[in-house]
Design a protein around this motif. Structure first.
Motif, PDB file in Angstrom:
ATOM      1  N   ALA A 199       0.817  -1.222   0.000  1.00 17.12           N
ATOM      2  CA  ALA A 199       0.000   0.000   0.000  1.00 17.12           C
ATOM      3  C   ALA A 199       0.851   1.272   0.000  1.00 17.12           C
ATOM      4  N   ILE A 200       2.147   1.130   0.302  1.00 17.14           N
ATOM      5  CA  ILE A 200       3.004   2.327   0.332  1.00 17.14           C
ATOM      6  C   ILE A 200       3.010   2.949  -1.070  1.00 17.14           C
ATOM      7  N   PRO A 201       2.692   4.234  -1.149  1.00 15.07           N
ATOM      8  CA  PRO A 201       2.554   4.845  -2.478  1.00 15.07           C
ATOM      9  C   PRO A 201       3.893   5.192  -3.118  1.00 15.07           C
ATOM     10  N   GLU A 202       4.995   4.826  -2.481  1.00 15.43           N
ATOM     11  CA  GLU A 202       6.318   5.087  -3.039  1.00 15.43           C
ATOM     12  C   GLU A 202       6.972   3.751  -3.385  1.00 15.43           C
ATOM     13  N   PRO A 203       7.898   3.737  -4.322  1.00 15.51           N
ATOM     14  CA  PRO A 203       8.572   2.481  -4.663  1.00 15.51           C
ATOM     15  C   PRO A 203       9.368   1.939  -3.478  1.00 15.51           C
ATOM     16  N   VAL A 204       9.150   0.654  -3.177  1.00 17.87           N
ATOM     17  CA  VAL A 204       9.868   0.008  -2.074  1.00 17.87           C
ATOM     18  C   VAL A 204      10.365  -1.342  -2.560  1.00 17.87           C
ATOM     19  N   ALA A 205      11.607  -1.663  -2.186  1.00 14.85           N
ATOM     20  CA  ALA A 205      12.159  -2.986  -2.499  1.00 14.85           C
ATOM     21  C   ALA A 205      12.733  -3.579  -1.223  1.00 14.85           C
ATOM     22  N   ASN A 206      12.535  -4.877  -1.088  1.00 17.88           N
ATOM     23  CA  ASN A 206      13.107  -5.607   0.045  1.00 17.88           C
ATOM     24  C   ASN A 206      14.259  -6.437  -0.530  1.00 17.88           C
ATOM     25  N   THR A 207      15.450  -6.250   0.033  1.00 19.19           N
ATOM     26  CA  THR A 207      16.604  -6.966  -0.503  1.00 19.19           C
ATOM     27  C   THR A 207      17.219  -7.834   0.587  1.00 19.19           C
ATOM     28  N   VAL A 208      17.994  -8.803   0.152  1.00 16.48           N
ATOM     29  CA  VAL A 208      18.696  -9.659   1.105  1.00 16.48           C
ATOM     30  C   VAL A 208      20.118  -9.850   0.575  1.00 16.48           C
ATOM     31  N   VAL A 209      21.051  -9.842   1.511  1.00 17.25           N
ATOM     32  CA  VAL A 209      22.451 -10.001   1.119  1.00 17.25           C
ATOM     33  C   VAL A 209      22.780 -11.494   1.062  1.00 17.25           C
ATOM     34  N   GLU A 210      23.158 -11.943  -0.124  1.00 15.45           N
ATOM     35  CA  GLU A 210      23.521 -13.345  -0.312  1.00 15.45           C
ATOM     36  C   GLU A 210      24.886 -13.404  -1.000  1.00 15.45           C
ATOM     37  N   HIS A 211      25.797 -14.109  -0.379  1.00 14.08           N
ATOM     38  CA  HIS A 211      27.158 -14.255  -0.924  1.00 14.08           C
ATOM     39  C   HIS A 211      27.740 -12.872  -1.230  1.00 14.08           C
ATOM     40  N   GLY A 212      27.534 -11.945  -0.342  1.00 14.28           N
ATOM     41  CA  GLY A 212      28.120 -10.613  -0.486  1.00 14.28           C
ATOM     42  C   GLY A 212      27.422  -9.730  -1.491  1.00 14.28           C
ATOM     43  N   GLU A 221      19.008  -8.116   5.721  1.00  9.89           N
ATOM     44  CA  GLU A 221      18.019  -7.623   4.765  1.00  9.89           C
ATOM     45  C   GLU A 221      17.955  -6.103   4.826  1.00  9.89           C
ATOM     46  N   TYR A 222      17.473  -5.528   3.741  1.00  8.67           N
ATOM     47  CA  TYR A 222      17.307  -4.070   3.689  1.00  8.67           C
ATOM     48  C   TYR A 222      15.958  -3.734   3.065  1.00  8.67           C
ATOM     49  N   ILE A 223      15.458  -2.601   3.472  1.00  5.99           N
ATOM     50  CA  ILE A 223      14.296  -2.016   2.790  1.00  5.99           C
ATOM     51  C   ILE A 223      14.807  -0.782   2.043  1.00  5.99           C
ATOM     52  N   HIS A 224      14.601  -0.777   0.752  1.00  4.90           N
ATOM     53  CA  HIS A 224      14.997   0.384  -0.066  1.00  4.90           C
ATOM     54  C   HIS A 224      13.740   1.211  -0.337  1.00  4.90           C
ATOM     55  N   LEU A 225      13.782   2.450   0.076  1.00  4.86           N
ATOM     56  CA  LEU A 225      12.618   3.323  -0.112  1.00  4.86           C
ATOM     57  C   LEU A 225      13.010   4.477  -1.035  1.00  4.86           C
ATOM     58  N   TYR A 226      12.250   4.633  -2.086  1.00  4.76           N
ATOM     59  CA  TYR A 226      12.496   5.706  -3.052  1.00  4.76           C
ATOM     60  C   TYR A 226      11.299   6.654  -3.053  1.00  4.76           C
ATOM     61  N   VAL A 227      11.481   7.806  -2.438  1.00  4.27           N
ATOM     62  CA  VAL A 227      10.382   8.782  -2.426  1.00  4.27           C
ATOM     63  C   VAL A 227      10.526   9.655  -3.673  1.00  4.27           C
ATOM     64  N   ASP A 228       9.514   9.610  -4.514  1.00  3.65           N
ATOM     65  CA  ASP A 228       9.574  10.335  -5.787  1.00  3.65           C
ATOM     66  C   ASP A 228       9.425  11.834  -5.532  1.00  3.65           C
ATOM     67  N   ILE A 229      10.491  12.579  -5.802  1.00  2.64           N
ATOM     68  CA  ILE A 229      10.441  14.035  -5.578  1.00  2.64           C
ATOM     69  C   ILE A 229      10.618  14.773  -6.899  1.00  2.64           C
ATOM     70  N   THR A 230      10.336  14.077  -7.989  1.00  2.00           N
ATOM     71  CA  THR A 230      10.515  14.705  -9.299  1.00  2.00           C
ATOM     72  C   THR A 230       9.684  15.979  -9.417  1.00  2.00           C
ATOM     73  N   SER A 231       8.405  15.869  -9.096  1.00  2.00           N
ATOM     74  CA  SER A 231       7.528  17.044  -9.209  1.00  2.00           C
ATOM     75  C   SER A 231       7.947  18.117  -8.223  1.00  2.00           C
ATOM     76  N   GLN A 232       8.308  17.661  -7.030  1.00  6.75           N
ATOM     77  CA  GLN A 232       8.712  18.617  -5.990  1.00  6.75           C
ATOM     78  C   GLN A 232       9.955  19.394  -6.432  1.00  6.75           C
ATOM     79  N   LYS A 233      10.887  18.658  -7.042  1.00  3.63           N
ATOM     80  CA  LYS A 233      12.106  19.317  -7.509  1.00  3.63           C
ATOM     81  C   LYS A 233      11.782  20.312  -8.627  1.00  3.63           C
TER      82      LYS A 233
END
Lengths: 366, 629
Positions: B168-181, B261-273
């Motif tokens: 439901a998060i309106p911004e792009p989110v990715a869940n990553t996991v570190v495997e073999h570096g 693991e990591y959560i990558h959150l990308y808040v789109d600020i294109t319009s704001q910029k």
């Protein structure tokens, strides 16, 4: 209760018509021996035209008037209208049986249920477990596996025709006292089922099932069982699955291949099984016990309904007449069938799928 | 009689049925079935104990048969279950409870520690005491399995909730996991899929650096994985499905027992910029305007909230900060005028072109024209104003006024003296030739007097300003014009072509301009019979639904090129100028009324076209015709 035997399908058709037309009949139980004419569209239209519910099945042999019949059919006109539930796709493990059963039937005054299942269907145990989980002992169950010993074919009668890979539950308001006994005694075991796939027993105590079975019989009875004489010898030495304070549940092995044994009914992995042995006297005595238990209640029965395992006939051979004598009553008509597996409870314990067992029901009127 | 082996066997087989299943209900259901089958019981149930609102409740988790309350054995057992905490205390101490019904059935209630109660019922027999005792460890195992399912169910619920939030998060989110570096994608949400053009199926298990490769303005590595744990968000520029986008990126570590693991959150600020850049451009524009733009609070004093460089320059300040130390009244020569201005703006909401006499930071007077609005900001009224230095214009107006007054006054006086002396001279001269010179002097005097009057008229034109809120019925106007023309020029002819009724935005000045044109057409006409034709049409050069052309055609010799060029270009030079003020009067009038003037050659003479705004609903008419003014 109108009970009629007909030796031909033509006679069955006429009896069905006349029985359905009787004012005192509100449902029909039809037990028949195999006959190709029963599978014709013509006969199915007869079933469809009946204005009362019909249920029943085709069995290797039937019982009427205290005798077994290799041909013909027995038609039973029931005084009350049964609630018939047809469960299709009995071999589909995804079928949600409990959702098809109405749990409120006992509360609405229904006491007895005839249960017939296509004996070749692969999830009969799951279906019976669903029956027990839904109704427990609120209904008394009686019935068994329908079909022929040769191959799967349509074997269950309904108003929609003759069907297969299905089960029928016909619930009646009439009470029924039930006796269930087999008379097989433990001679070896217990052995732990260490590997099994459904009804195929692969290993016992970690060894090939057949070798364990063979050695145990040799040690207990001195009899030699081989792959060649397996069918002849094994009918005398079924497996038993234990229950506390009750007879073991019999599982009949019928073939052997690569050390694995195939049985009628599931062999639960991890549980223990014993090897049983019977003799004509113990089996006849058990039949008598079942008969006596069925008639021990306070009700006033109108007929005896017997479902006896066809393998008991194969085992007892000529002495099966003694079993019929034990099952018969002087004053009550007897009808029934020789089934391939029996379904029953005695009103007190768990509902199970049996082999090599005699089931006697004393059916009361309304 | 049950032998020991049979009992052990049955208990072992029951234990096989106890274990975690997919759900708590399935776990309880499977175990209950095992109990009933192996103990050959007829009914049974498993209840979960719940403490709620100070009371206690036993909730069915599994039951055989499906309708437990219809079975007398189960009902008798259920009657033992407590409703209150006090009853619960004694109930627990009584467990296990054994009972029987009138029909001879037996039932048993057994504790499932920290979970609830197991009920078993048997018709036509009993469970012997040794077996019941032996069930205790199985019951504990069952309770543990149920508890574990409860916890797992809660974790499942939490996970489902997390998944729902993740998606439901309106911004792009990715869940990553570190495997073999290497940091690989485990999950992405729908917005990520839409933004970067990778669906979860294609993104899963791929290195995140392969999917997102941001550009950063710093010299450091721009890849998502280069951002250390706990780093502050940073602005990155990434390729998206729709082109390059600007994002505020944050990488949040998630501690898990088995992996990083990591959560990558990308808040789109294109319009704001983009908005920010537009704002900056706008701020630069305002800052560099040659006018003052500023914000103040209302009131007699007033505080400066914002000033641009233009205002600092106009008021001869040294910096914008200097104005924070001043009150607004400090830049007014007359503090009362500040109060009046503030009151006016508060009352009207906006002002336009208010001329104020202000003073610079050093106290030098300066004339300014101020426009602005009053706005509400955070519940407070603020003035937003634009200020223009009009000191030069005001001084020029003063000069013009003085010159106009002095010239007209002195000219009239001088003309009166000349006219008187010329009359005396005329009386004393009999010579006809000399008399013609006297007449020429008198004519010039008359012309100069008319010029002086016209100069007064021009001044009055401007005094009325550019705002025109009255409509003029052109038919009525031309009717009046025709009457005056006939009276003034009885030997000339004026024709008015037929036209559809039309109204225009104009006041009395238009009649003055038209009179000037038809007068000129006659006065400068060299034909024996001057003819002036006036016509009214939809505009030929501007949108016809908004503009009207009033054409005046004469049969005269035409307008001299110098005069015509001066009017068309709007300016005179020493070498290129007209002979008087007449055409300028027309030019200024039309211009003040918002119209345009053009001059065409015509087969019979000259055509002058006045293009004027058609009266429409976007102004509030105040009068129906010019005479009303």
């Amino acid at each position: 209760m109108e009970i009629t035997y007909d030796s031909t399908v033509e006679g069955v058709r006429e009896t069905l018509a006349s029985t359905a037309g009787s004012e005192s009949v509100n449902g029909i139980l039809l037990l028949s021996t195999p006959d190709p004419a029963l599978l014709s569209a013509d006969f199915e239209s007869v079933l469809g035209d009946l204005d009362v519910p019909i249920f029943g099945g085709i069995f290797p042999e039937i019982l009427h008037d205290g005798r077994k019949q290799e041909t013909g059919a027995v038609t039973v006109g029931l005084p009350s209208e049964p609630v018939v539930t047809t469960v299709r796709d009995l071999s589909d493990p995804e079928t949600a049986f409990r959702g098809l059963l109405d749990p409120d039937l006992p509360a609405r005054g229904y006491e007895t249920a005839f249960v017939f299942a296509d004996t070749y269907a692969t999830t009969i145990e799951a279906f019976i477990e669903a029956l027990f989980r839904t109704y427990s002992v609120e209904l008394n169950f009686v019935g068994g596996g329908a079909g022929t010993l040769e191959a799967q074919q349509p074997c269950l009668f309904t108003n929609e025709g003759v069907i297969q890979d299905a089960a029928i539950v016909a619930t009646l308001a009439e009470p029924m006292e039930i006796g269930v006994n087999h008379g097989w005694q433990e001679i070896a075991g217990p052995f732990r089922v260490t590997d099994a796939q459904g009804s195929t027993l692969d290993t016992l105590d970690g060894k090939p099932a057949f070798s364990v079975y063979r050695d145990a019989i040799a040690e207990a009875s001195g009899e030699t069982v081989t792959e060649e004489n397996f069918f002849e010898v094994a009918k005398s030495y079924p497996f038993g699955i234990g229950r506390m304070a009750a007879e073991q549940i019999v599982r009949d092995p019928y073939s052997v291949s690569d050390g694995s044994m195939s049985c009628f009914g599931e062999m639960p992995e991890g549980e223990f099984v014993s090897i049983l042995e019977g003799d004509p006297d113990s089996l006849v005595e058990a039949a008598q016990t079942a008969h006596d238990h069925a008639l021990s209640g306070d009700s006033d029965p109108e007929a005896l309904c017997v479902f006896d395992c066809v393998s008991r006939v194969l085992y007892l051979e000529d002495e099966f007449d003694r079993e019929l004598d034990a099952l018969r009553s002087e004053t009550l008509p007897l009808f029934g069938a020789l089934t391939i597996g029996e379904i029953a409870n005695d009103g007190s314990g768990h509902l199970d799928y049996y082999n090599k067992t005699a089931v006697v029901g004393a059916l009361s009127g309304t | 009689m049950i032998d020991r082996q049979q009992r052990i066997q049955a208990l072992y087989e029951i234990s096989l049925s106890i274990g975690p299943k997919e759900t708590l209900e399935a776990t309880a259901d499977n175990a209950l079935s095992g109990y009933l089958q192996k103990l050959n019981c007829s009914v049974g149930a498993i209840f979960q104990r719940r403490l709620e609102d100070g009371g206690i409740r036993y909730e069915v988790t599994a039951t055989i048969p499906a309708s437990p309350y219809g079975n007398d054995t189960l009902r008798a057992a259920i009657d033992h279950l407590p409703d209150t905490v006090d009853e619960q205390l004694s109930f627990v101490t009584e467990l296990p409870i054994t009972g029987s019904t009138d029909t001879g059935s037996h039932y048993y209630l057994m504790e499932l520690p920290d979970f609830g109660v197991l009920v078993l019922g048997k018709r036509g027999g009993e469970i012997d005491e040794i077996t019941r005792s032996a069930l205790k460890p199985l019951n504990e195992k069952l309770a543990e399995a149920c508890r574990s399912q409860l916890v797992e169910g809660q974790l499942r619920t939490e996970r489902n909730r997390f998944e729902a939030v993740f998606d439901a998060i309106p911004e792009p989110v990715a869940n990553t996991v570190v495997e073999h570096g290497e940091e690989r994608v485990k999950r992405v949400n729908r917005t990520f899929e839409n933004t970067f053009g990778y669906d979860e199926r294609t993104a899963r298990d791929r290195p995140i650096d392969d999917l997102i490769n941001p550009e950063v303005e710093t010299a450091t590595d721009g890849s998502p994985t280069s951002l250390h744990d706990g780093s502050e968000p940073r602005e990155v520029r990434c390729e998206t499905a729709d082109g390059v986008g600007e994002f505020l990126f944050r990488r949040v570590p998630v501690d898990t027992p088995d992996s990083r693991e990591y959560i990558h959150l990308y808040v789109d600020i294109t319009s704001q910029k983009q908005r920010q850049e537009e704002l900056e451009r706008y701020e630069r524009l305002v800052e560099n305007l040659p006018i003052g733009v500023y914000r103040t609070t209302p009131g007699p004093e007033g505080e400066f909230r914002l000033v641009n460089g233009g205002l600092v320059d106009i008021l001869e300040g040294t910096s914008r900060e200097e104005f924070q130390e001043l009150s607004v009244t400090d830049i007014y020569v007359d503090p009362d005028e500040r109060k009046r201005f503030s009151d006016q703006l508060l009352e009207q909401g906006s002002v336009d072109g208010v001329e104020l006499r202000l003073q610079t930071v050093d106290g030098n007077p300066v004339w300014c024209e101020v426009s602005g609005i009053a706005v509400e900001e955070d519940g407070q009224t603020v003035f937003e104003l634009a200020l223009q230095d009009i000191t030069e214009r005001k001084e020029r107006q003063q000069q013009l006024a003085v010159l106009n007054r002095v010239l007209r006054h002195n000219l009239r006086n001088a003309m009166n003296v000349i006219r008187g002396n010329t009359a005396l001279l005329s009386d004393g001269i009999d010579d006809e030739e000399l008399q013609t010179h006297v007449t020429a002097i008198e004519q010039r005097v008359t012309n100069l007097e008319q010029l002086s009057e016209k100069a007064g008229t021009v001044r009055s034109l401007f005094d009325q300003g550019r705002e025109v809120n009255v409509t003029c019925d052109v038919n009525e106007l031309l009717g009046e014009l025709e009457s005056e023309f006939e009276e003034t020029h009885p030997s000339a002819t004026m024709r008015i072509d037929e036209f559809d009724p039309v109204a225009i935005w104009a006041d009395v000045r238009l009649k003055m301009a038209l009179m000037e044109l038809v007068d000129n057409a006659v006065v400068h006409n060299d034909q024996p019979e001057p003819v002036v034709t006036v016509s009214v049409d939809a505009s030929e050069t501007k949108p016809a639904d908004s503009w009207v052309d009033i054409s005046i055609v004469d049969n005269g010799p035409g307008i001299p090129d110098d005069e015509r060029q001066a009017i068309e270009t709007g300016q005179e030079t020493p070498l290129q100028h007209g002979t008087g003020l007449g055409l300028w009067l027309v030019y200024w009038t039309v211009s003040l009324l918002g119209g345009e003037i053009s001059i065409d050659d015509h087969p019979t003479g000259t055509r002058i076209i006045l293009t004027l705004p058609r009266a429409s609903g976007d102004r509030s008419p105040q009068a129906a015709n010019v005479d009303a003014n």
